[in-house]
Design a protein around this motif. Sequence first.
Motif, short mmCIF file in Angstrom:
data_model
loop_
_atom_site.label_atom_id
_atom_site.label_comp_id
_atom_site.label_asym_id
_atom_site.label_seq_id
_atom_site.Cartn_x
_atom_site.Cartn_y
_atom_site.Cartn_z
N VAL A 1 0.88 -1.17 0.00
CA VAL A 1 0.00 0.00 0.00
C VAL A 1 0.92 1.22 0.00
O VAL A 1 1.68 1.44 0.94
CB VAL A 1 -0.93 0.02 1.23
N LEU A 2 0.85 1.99 -1.08
CA LEU A 2 1.82 3.05 -1.32
C LEU A 2 1.12 4.40 -1.44
O LEU A 2 -0.08 4.48 -1.66
CB LEU A 2 2.59 2.76 -2.61
N GLY A 3 1.92 5.46 -1.34
CA GLY A 3 1.40 6.81 -1.49
C GLY A 3 2.20 7.79 -0.65
O GLY A 3 2.99 7.38 0.21
N ALA A 4 1.98 9.06 -0.87
CA ALA A 4 2.70 10.10 -0.13
C ALA A 4 2.19 10.18 1.31
O ALA A 4 1.19 9.55 1.68
CB ALA A 4 2.50 11.44 -0.84
N ASN A 5 2.90 10.95 2.13
CA ASN A 5 2.43 11.20 3.49
C ASN A 5 1.04 11.82 3.44
O ASN A 5 0.76 12.71 2.64
CB ASN A 5 3.38 12.16 4.21
N GLY A 6 0.15 11.32 4.31
CA GLY A 6 -1.21 11.84 4.34
C GLY A 6 -2.14 11.23 3.32
O GLY A 6 -3.29 11.67 3.20
N ALA A 7 -1.68 10.22 2.58
CA ALA A 7 -2.51 9.62 1.54
C ALA A 7 -3.60 8.72 2.10
O ALA A 7 -4.57 8.40 1.41
CB ALA A 7 -1.65 8.82 0.57
N GLY A 8 -3.45 8.27 3.36
CA GLY A 8 -4.44 7.39 3.97
C GLY A 8 -3.93 5.98 4.25
O GLY A 8 -4.72 5.11 4.64
N LYS A 9 -2.65 5.76 4.07
CA LYS A 9 -2.10 4.40 4.21
C LYS A 9 -2.26 3.88 5.65
O LYS A 9 -2.76 2.76 5.86
CB LYS A 9 -0.62 4.39 3.82
N ALA B 1 8.71 3.21 -1.80
CA ALA B 1 7.90 2.48 -2.77
C ALA B 1 8.72 1.50 -3.59
O ALA B 1 8.30 0.37 -3.83
CB ALA B 1 7.18 3.46 -3.69
N ALA B 2 9.91 1.91 -4.04
CA ALA B 2 10.73 1.02 -4.87
C ALA B 2 11.12 -0.22 -4.09
O ALA B 2 11.07 -1.34 -4.63
CB ALA B 2 11.97 1.77 -5.35
N GLY B 3 11.50 -0.06 -2.82
CA GLY B 3 11.86 -1.21 -2.01
C GLY B 3 10.68 -2.13 -1.77
O GLY B 3 10.81 -3.35 -1.83
N ALA B 4 9.50 -1.55 -1.52
CA ALA B 4 8.32 -2.36 -1.29
C ALA B 4 7.93 -3.16 -2.53
O ALA B 4 7.62 -4.35 -2.45
CB ALA B 4 7.16 -1.48 -0.85
N LEU B 5 7.96 -2.52 -3.69
CA LEU B 5 7.55 -3.20 -4.91
C LEU B 5 8.53 -4.29 -5.32
O LEU B 5 8.19 -5.20 -6.07
CB LEU B 5 7.39 -2.19 -6.05
N SER B 6 9.75 -4.24 -4.79
CA SER B 6 10.73 -5.28 -5.12
C SER B 6 10.47 -6.58 -4.38
O SER B 6 11.00 -7.63 -4.77
CB SER B 6 12.15 -4.78 -4.79
N VAL B 7 9.62 -6.56 -3.33
CA VAL B 7 9.38 -7.78 -2.55
C VAL B 7 7.91 -8.17 -2.51
O VAL B 7 7.56 -9.18 -1.91
CB VAL B 7 9.90 -7.64 -1.10
N THR B 8 7.04 -7.39 -3.16
CA THR B 8 5.61 -7.67 -3.10
C THR B 8 5.10 -8.25 -4.41
O THR B 8 5.74 -8.16 -5.45
CB THR B 8 4.82 -6.39 -2.78
N ASP B 9 3.90 -8.84 -4.35
CA ASP B 9 3.27 -9.42 -5.54
C ASP B 9 2.46 -8.38 -6.30
O ASP B 9 2.45 -8.37 -7.52
CB ASP B 9 2.34 -10.57 -5.13
N HIS B 10 1.77 -7.54 -5.56
CA HIS B 10 0.94 -6.51 -6.18
C HIS B 10 0.74 -5.39 -5.18
O HIS B 10 1.20 -5.47 -4.03
CB HIS B 10 -0.41 -7.07 -6.64
N GLY B 11 0.08 -4.32 -5.61
CA GLY B 11 -0.10 -3.20 -4.70
C GLY B 11 -1.14 -2.24 -5.20
O GLY B 11 -1.69 -2.37 -6.29
N ASP C 1 5.69 4.84 -15.54
CA ASP C 1 6.50 6.02 -15.24
C ASP C 1 5.64 7.20 -14.77
O ASP C 1 6.02 7.92 -13.84
CB ASP C 1 7.31 6.44 -16.46
N ARG C 2 4.52 7.42 -15.42
CA ARG C 2 3.66 8.55 -15.04
C ARG C 2 3.20 8.43 -13.60
O ARG C 2 3.27 9.39 -12.82
CB ARG C 2 2.45 8.63 -15.97
N MET C 3 2.73 7.24 -13.23
CA MET C 3 2.23 7.03 -11.87
C MET C 3 3.38 7.16 -10.86
O MET C 3 3.22 7.78 -9.81
CB MET C 3 1.57 5.64 -11.79
N ARG C 4 4.54 6.58 -11.19
CA ARG C 4 5.67 6.63 -10.27
C ARG C 4 6.08 8.07 -9.99
O ARG C 4 6.30 8.47 -8.84
CB ARG C 4 6.86 5.85 -10.81
N HIS C 5 6.20 8.86 -11.03
CA HIS C 5 6.64 10.25 -10.86
C HIS C 5 5.57 11.09 -10.15
O HIS C 5 5.89 11.95 -9.33
CB HIS C 5 6.96 10.87 -12.22
#
Length: 241
Positions: free
Chosen positions: A37-45, A201-211, A232-236
């Motif tokens: 579960v990814l997102g910026a600070n305050g995103a609701g994670k 996010a990059a570290g999390a996606l390297s060990v997870t199946d989906h997100g 790329d658009r979503m990542r940036h």
Amino acid sequence: MTEPPILRIENLSTRYGAVRALRSVNMTVRRGEICAVLGANGAGKTTLLRTVSGLQPPDPGSRVLVDGTDVTRLPAEAMVRHGVAHVPEGGGVIAELTVEENMRLGGLWRAGRRERGAKAAEMFELFPPLAERRTRHAGTLSGGERQMLAIGRALMARPRVLLLDEPSLGLAPLITRRIMRLLQDLRAGTGLTVVLVEQNAAGALSVTDHGLVLSQGAVVASGSSGELLADDRMRHAYLGF
């Protein structure tokens, strides 16, 4: 018959007073998966994990199902009995208690005294640095050791789903990689399902199946970890890398 997902979230909304923190979040996690579960600070994670674990009440119309059973609005202690363990941001260990006392607290809801002892021995084998410090107060541990203790304490309850909030926060990269490898080993060895909230996010996606990616409490992207890494658009726009 198809096995139900171990965790299904339907139309999950949550508010703090007049502020809507989550907006109609839908999410499915199958047994043995690691979901980011990814997102910026305050995103609701963090709010998402708190709502799933029973610490924050959801709005009417929301549903949380564990292994097909509707557990919406159950209190946190009941969620532990249903196999959901939550490691909050910062771990939440009790500094005044010893490492072993903290560890045994995690098994109070689901284990007898003898079983707690056996499970604690298993956790000390899994986390050798904690075994060496079992009689020390938790307040004397390093940040990485505290995070290990928080995870070990959660595993004492023999959960089917582990909700893990920002385990890498403030830790050295080497310790972070060790914790991420541990999650993969637990999944491979026990079939544990993990929902991982991470700022890295990059570290999390390297060990997870989906997100899924949250922004202002709503899901703005979801898919396999490979798909999210390749967008790329979503990542940036949302993940900062």
